[in-house]
Scaffold this motif. Sequence first.
Motif, short mmCIF file in Angstrom:
data_model
loop_
_atom_site.label_atom_id
_atom_site.label_comp_id
_atom_site.label_asym_id
_atom_site.label_seq_id
_atom_site.Cartn_x
_atom_site.Cartn_y
_atom_site.Cartn_z
N ASP A 194 34.05 50.53 33.86
CA ASP A 194 35.25 50.06 33.15
C ASP A 194 36.40 49.95 34.15
O ASP A 194 36.67 50.89 34.89
CB ASP A 194 35.61 51.06 32.04
CG ASP A 194 36.74 50.55 31.16
OD1 ASP A 194 36.44 50.03 30.08
OD2 ASP A 194 37.91 50.69 31.54
N GLY A 195 37.07 48.78 34.17
CA GLY A 195 38.21 48.60 35.05
C GLY A 195 38.03 47.50 36.08
O GLY A 195 38.61 47.55 37.16
N HIS A 196 37.25 46.47 35.75
CA HIS A 196 36.96 45.42 36.72
C HIS A 196 38.21 44.63 37.14
O HIS A 196 38.38 44.31 38.32
CB HIS A 196 35.88 44.48 36.17
CG HIS A 196 34.51 45.06 36.19
ND1 HIS A 196 34.09 46.01 35.28
CD2 HIS A 196 33.46 44.86 37.03
CE1 HIS A 196 32.85 46.36 35.55
NE2 HIS A 196 32.44 45.67 36.60
N HIS A 197 39.08 44.32 36.18
CA HIS A 197 40.30 43.59 36.53
C HIS A 197 41.18 44.41 37.48
O HIS A 197 41.75 43.89 38.44
CB HIS A 197 41.09 43.22 35.27
CG HIS A 197 40.52 42.06 34.51
ND1 HIS A 197 39.56 42.23 33.55
CD2 HIS A 197 40.77 40.73 34.59
CE1 HIS A 197 39.25 41.03 33.05
NE2 HIS A 197 39.95 40.12 33.66
N ARG A 198 41.27 45.71 37.20
CA ARG A 198 42.09 46.58 38.04
C ARG A 198 41.52 46.68 39.46
O ARG A 198 42.27 46.67 40.44
CB ARG A 198 42.18 47.98 37.42
CG ARG A 198 42.95 48.98 38.26
CD ARG A 198 43.23 50.24 37.47
NE ARG A 198 44.22 49.99 36.46
CZ ARG A 198 45.54 50.08 36.67
NH1 ARG A 198 46.00 50.42 37.85
NH2 ARG A 198 46.40 49.85 35.71
N VAL A 199 40.21 46.74 39.56
CA VAL A 199 39.58 46.85 40.88
C VAL A 199 39.77 45.56 41.69
O VAL A 199 40.09 45.61 42.88
CB VAL A 199 38.08 47.19 40.73
CG1 VAL A 199 37.34 47.02 42.06
CG2 VAL A 199 37.92 48.62 40.23
N VAL A 200 39.58 44.41 41.05
CA VAL A 200 39.78 43.14 41.75
C VAL A 200 41.25 43.00 42.16
O VAL A 200 41.57 42.53 43.26
CB VAL A 200 39.35 41.96 40.86
CG1 VAL A 200 39.69 40.63 41.55
CG2 VAL A 200 37.86 42.02 40.58
N ALA A 201 42.16 43.44 41.30
CA ALA A 201 43.59 43.41 41.62
C ALA A 201 43.87 44.29 42.84
O ALA A 201 44.62 43.90 43.74
CB ALA A 201 44.41 43.88 40.43
#
Length: 260
Positions: A194-201
Amino acid sequence: MKLRVGDYMTKNVITLSPDNTVDEAIELIQKTGHDGFPVVDDSGKVIGYISSRDLLKKDPNTKIGDIMSKQLYVAREYMDLRDAARVMFRTGHSKLPVVDDDGRLLGIISNADVIRSQIERADPGKVEKLKKTIEKVHGVNIEVERGKVEVDRLIPTQTKVFADELKGRIYELRRGLAEPIVVIKKGGRLYLVDGHHRVVAAKKIGVKTLDAYILKVPENVELGIERLVKKRGIKSIRDIEIIEDVPHPLVEITFRNTRR
């Protein structure tokens, strides 16, 4: 698990000193878009707060220390987030400085942070549900810990993120927000749950580590996500595609509803 102020406060806080002028404060508002700032002394202790309203019709050369609000409502990082929300609601404040026992500034909590805590968050309940599911399916005990993980070591379990959502996550990271991701650790591998957008950011703006809930799974357990990752050929964050021309599904639904 209760939500704490420290989990959602902004840590990178823009401040003013009492020796700054009204003109400098207005310039800072124009530059940042914020509507007010904590005022701190040389030791980092909060001694006041200045809002855009305080600046109205003031001489540009007036010192901030002469017009700032000195009686403040403050929060502590260990406070229940709901208690801080009640204070803001009952007093009409949109932000509360967060201070330590000596009154030094640690961060700031806003009504936007309270709203954010209720959406798109790594809910401890979600982590507990995942833990119990793995334990039930595989008949093992799972240990959960909170810690930092290296972004470049994460193996994603989804292949796409949305550009519009990504912009929001970049904005949050630059404000120093501390929303954790969820990771399954198996041997030396870290699977991002959980947290793919945050990791890519984080990858885009050069953030090397992120706070995470880490579920430690025994090496002999074969997880479904491992088979999924292998089938899709996912090896690193670089394998995630950013969808530029399609809005996040929630944005699309809202847009369509407003046209009816």
